[in-house]
Design an enzyme around this catalytic site. Sequence first.
Site, PDB file in Angstrom:
ATOM      1  N   SER A 328       0.807  -1.221   0.000  1.00  0.00           N
ATOM      2  CA  SER A 328       0.000   0.000   0.000  1.00  0.00           C
ATOM      3  C   SER A 328       0.836   1.265   0.000  1.00  0.00           C
ATOM      4  CB  SER A 328      -0.909   0.019   1.233  1.00  0.00           C
ATOM      5  OG  SER A 328      -1.767  -1.092   1.246  1.00  0.00           O
ATOM      6  N   HIS A 422      -7.409  -0.717   5.959  1.00  0.00           N
ATOM      7  CA  HIS A 422      -6.950  -2.099   6.143  1.00  0.00           C
ATOM      8  C   HIS A 422      -7.077  -2.551   7.599  1.00  0.00           C
ATOM      9  CE1 HIS A 422      -5.579  -2.904   2.078  1.00  0.00           C
ATOM     10  NE2 HIS A 422      -5.000  -1.719   2.046  1.00  0.00           N
TER      11      HIS A 422
END
Length: 492
Positions: A328, A422
């Site tokens: 990410s 997340h």
Amino acid sequence: MRGLGPSLRARRLLPLRYPPRPPGPRGPRLCSGLTASAMDELLRRAVPPTPAYELREKTPAPAEGQCADFVSFYGGLAEAAQRAELLGRLAQGFGVDHGQVAEQSAGVLQLRQQSREAAVLLQAEDRLRYALVPRYRGLFHHISKLDGGVRFLVQLRADLLEAQALKLVEGPHVREMNGVLKSMLSEWFSSGFLNLERVTWHSPCEVLQKISECEAVHPVKNWMDMKRRVGPYRRCYFFSHCSTPGDPLVVLHVALTGDISNNIQSIVKECPPSETEEKNRIAAAVFYSISLTQQGLQGVELGTFLIKRVVKELQKEFPHLGAFSSLSPIPGFTKWLLGLLNVQGKEYGRNELFTDSECKEIAEVTGDPVHESLKGLLSSGEWAKSEKLAQALQGPLMRLCAWYLYGEKHRGYALNPVANFHLQNGAVMWRINWMADSSLKGLTSSCGLMVNYRYYLEETGPNSISYLGSKNIKASEQILSLVAQFQSNSKL
């Protein structure tokens, strides 16, 4: 999904036929008296009045033409400021009747004090719930039944979010209307109404085109780049609504690798090891990009559902697959760091980010005071061109990034939006990767750093509950060690 039932079939997402919007200035601009008057008249006709509680199930729906008039009028507003003005008037003038809410609340309180029987109290509470429904919800409900009505409402919410970001319209009434519309869209786009579809090079050209255009994390450069992202050792999935199969709403890109990737260039630029997939080469699934194609669906949990569905799909295809992780970006890290450098630069002699030895090493390379030189170098990404400077910055940037992700909070949750996403899903903040994104965008937005959020499937449920309920972040030893270094070396 109570209240939808068979009528959902009527909520088609076909494009509405309203005038196209020519480009116009985005700055705030008050509507003319004529336009304002037209808006007020339109809203009076289009927004259905709230029926009396006793007549709530007997009152006929407003004529379809009234809702269509609103759609047509709204679509003809060329300027963002005009659309914002109409939405502001809708939120302000057609919300909840606060007098009715106060009256019904007092009735509930009185019945509780009188210890009345349950049936009477429950009906009073139902009256209160009914009074708490804003009038514009009825308008949205009836628009959703038009051909293309839901698509129109998705675009309307995108306009509303943009207007709020540009401060064209503000206030609690607008925020409340946004929340109501988001809640309605969450019902219409819940997981039961979504189809999971895989993209390959043989998918329709318009699907490939839309996915390439909407890729927000790592832009697609050309058709060969797109072909690589849907080819061997890669997977691309999207959700579409059951009423419009083949139309992507949210897209997830996955790399199938031998281990958890620590560099994005190895995924988006390098060719796969072979044209034919060998299952023994695949041990990890790395989610490296997730993008919404409709900004009006922000906050609707499409991404969370998509990851869960894709994991199940990959487990069917590769039963031996054991590692699931993201790779990410860290948007906002450079901006956060530059803010700290600005604050400390204004206070001569103050240094709470770097140790004395680090300051000395950095100054020897740049030849200038640390704070001033780093502001320019970090903003431009030029620091990465110097091997000595990159080496000097690795230690401090890694620990500062760990603190930014783990320690900087918004209302108790992770400040960074990607981290928050997340962690809400139950992932573990697992590994920060040095020079993981050497693109100009990666260097200027996150100093070239990226982070893996690892999904231990048996732990995602408890982790999510712990984060959402107690605001606890599950992190690896690497992250916690870097955070400890920050706490011992920095004085923020």
